[in-house]
Scaffold this active site. Structure first.
Site, PDB file in Angstrom:
ATOM      1  CG  ASP A  36     104.986  27.895  19.679  1.00 17.89           C
ATOM      2  OD1 ASP A  36     105.847  27.583  18.824  1.00 17.89           O
ATOM      3  OD2 ASP A  36     104.272  27.058  20.267  1.00 17.89           O
ATOM      4  CG  HIS A  73     111.830  29.971  11.803  1.00 19.85           C
ATOM      5  ND1 HIS A  73     111.110  29.889  12.965  1.00 19.85           N
ATOM      6  CD2 HIS A  73     112.235  28.698  11.522  1.00 19.85           C
ATOM      7  CE1 HIS A  73     111.077  28.621  13.382  1.00 19.85           C
ATOM      8  NE2 HIS A  73     111.742  27.883  12.522  1.00 19.85           N
ATOM      9  CG  LEU A  89     111.379  48.134  25.023  1.00 23.96           C
ATOM     10  CD1 LEU A  89     110.101  48.048  25.850  1.00 23.96           C
ATOM     11  CD2 LEU A  89     111.116  47.599  23.614  1.00 23.96           C
TER      12      LEU A  89
HETATM   13  C1  IPE Z   1     108.834  27.506  22.750  1.00 17.67           C
HETATM   14  O1  IPE Z   1     108.283  27.013  21.574  1.00 17.67           O
HETATM   15  C2  IPE Z   1     110.175  28.130  22.478  1.00 17.67           C
HETATM   16  C3  IPE Z   1     110.155  29.355  21.698  1.00 17.67           C
HETATM   17  C4  IPE Z   1     109.116  29.983  21.239  1.00 17.67           C
HETATM   18  C5  IPE Z   1     111.452  29.924  21.454  1.00 17.67           C
HETATM   19  P1  IPE Z   1     108.442  25.476  21.178  1.00 17.67           P
HETATM   20  O2  IPE Z   1     107.747  25.301  19.881  1.00 17.67           O
HETATM   21  O3  IPE Z   1     109.868  25.072  21.237  1.00 17.67           O
HETATM   22  O4  IPE Z   1     107.654  24.753  22.360  1.00 17.67           O
HETATM   23  P2  IPE Z   1     107.016  23.303  22.435  1.00 17.67           P
HETATM   24  O5  IPE Z   1     108.022  22.341  21.880  1.00 17.67           O
HETATM   25  O6  IPE Z   1     105.772  23.329  21.612  1.00 17.67           O
HETATM   26  O7  IPE Z   1     106.707  23.104  23.886  1.00 17.67           O
HETATM   27  C1  IPE Z   2     108.572  29.299  17.345  1.00 19.29           C
HETATM   28  O1  IPE Z   2     107.885  28.737  16.285  1.00 19.29           O
HETATM   29  C2  IPE Z   2     109.982  29.679  16.977  1.00 19.29           C
HETATM   30  C3  IPE Z   2     111.016  28.878  17.633  1.00 19.29           C
HETATM   31  C4  IPE Z   2     110.807  27.950  18.521  1.00 19.29           C
HETATM   32  C5  IPE Z   2     112.385  29.163  17.265  1.00 19.29           C
HETATM   33  P1  IPE Z   2     107.950  27.187  15.997  1.00 19.29           P
HETATM   34  O2  IPE Z   2     109.110  26.905  15.112  1.00 19.29           O
HETATM   35  O3  IPE Z   2     107.950  26.401  17.262  1.00 19.29           O
HETATM   36  O4  IPE Z   2     106.596  26.959  15.212  1.00 19.29           O
HETATM   37  P2  IPE Z   2     105.584  25.751  15.380  1.00 19.29           P
HETATM   38  O5  IPE Z   2     105.236  25.644  16.839  1.00 19.29           O
HETATM   39  O6  IPE Z   2     106.272  24.527  14.877  1.00 19.29           O
HETATM   40  O7  IPE Z   2     104.408  26.137  14.550  1.00 19.29           O
HETATM   41 MG    MG Z   3     106.487  25.656  18.423  1.00 22.09          MG
END
Ligand code: IPE
Ligand code: IPE
Ligand code: MG
Length: 239
Positions: free
Chosen positions: A22, A39, A133
């Site tokens: 995240d 991303h 792995l």
């Molecule tokens: C969790 O991250 C999902 C992934 C990393 C794929 P999110 O950014 O979606 O989670 P929330 O919305 O902060 O809980």
């Molecule tokens: C995690 O990073 C990747 C996915 C959920 C696909 P985020 O896109 O949630 O990044 P933040 O949390 O908004 O910084």
């Molecule tokens: Mg996120």
């Protein structure tokens, strides 16, 4: 990079590590760039951590790449992510296979674009017999979905719903539960990741944003894990 790896006795290395990757969006925002930029940087970080896991003696790595709830993001971001998954898989598959990585995908893939599901199937069958792995990628995954699909498959077969029976029908039923969960990005929640499987997992929640999570950060997570006392409800050994 091996110099960053902790010198741990084998039993102290988690066999199975799960990661909630995240913080890509915030990483991009800090740089005044669009979320897509974050991303893309996140993919590089994932590649780095797959290699670090392999080099550290971790046997299984489960990466949360896209949750069921992530479908609620703006369509432009969702399609960008789907495109990124396709391109990344096409680019990385050969070298993962050469490194004997076995790839599996878990989640509800019903709404995925056809080119992506075809590619995921190809990757799974190409790497099926690899003994290196085990890389599990959770896409379109939700912990509620996983438990519900296990329960409904038992119902269909007219079998009683017991913890052992559910366990045997989870998305990856043949692997032990994660020993260590790493969540980057500072949030203190599971966001519907492996709810059943994380019952006794050690939780390492760090503020580092995913694109900044490097080999040293992974090594620090393994060292932290090595210091944990896993009691599973029992009293400490010495008592
Ligand atoms: C969790 O991250 C999902 C992934 C990393 C794929 P999110 O950014 O979606 O989670 P929330 O919305 O902060 O809980
Ligand atoms: C995690 O990073 C990747 C996915 C959920 C696909 P985020 O896109 O949630 O990044 P933040 O949390 O908004 O910084
Ligand atoms: Mg996120």
């Amino acid at each position: 990079m091996t110099s960053d790896l902790p010198n741990l006795p084998d039993m102290r290395i988690p066999a199975h590590v799960a990661v909630i990757m995240d913080g890509n969006g915030r990483w991009a925002k800090q740089r005044l760039r669009p979320r897509a930029f974050g991303h893309q940087a996140g993919v590089k970080s994932a590649r780095r951590i797959v290699r670090a896991a392999h080099n550290s003696g971790v046997k299984m790595l489960t990466l949360f790449a896209f949750s069921q709830e992530n479908w609620q993001r703006p369509p432009i971001e969702v399609s960008l992510l789907m495109g990124l998954f396709v391109r990344t898989l096409r680019r990385e598959l050969g070298s993962l296979h050469r490194s004997a990585v076995r790839i599996r995908f878990i989640g509800d893939h019903g709404d995925f674009p056809n080119d992506l599901t075809a590619l995921m199937q190809d990757a799974e069958s190409l790497t099926r017999d690899n003994a290196g792995l085990q890389l599990i990628i959770a896409v379109g995954y939700g912990g509620h979905w996983d438990i519900a699909q296990a329960a409904s498959s038992l119902c269909r077969d007219g079998l009683p719903i017991t913890p052992q029976a559910i366990e045997a029908r989870l998305a990856v039923a043949d692997l032990p539960h994660p020993d260590l969960l790493i969540r980057t990005g500072g949030e203190k929640r599971l966001s519907n990741f492996l709810l059943w499987q994380l019952a006794y997992t050690e939780l390492h929640l760090v503020d580092t944003l995913w694109p900044d999570f490097d080999e040293a950060a992974f090594a620090a997570a393994l060292s932290w894990y090595a210091s944990r006392d896993r009691r599973y409800g029992r009293v400490p050994e010495a008592s």
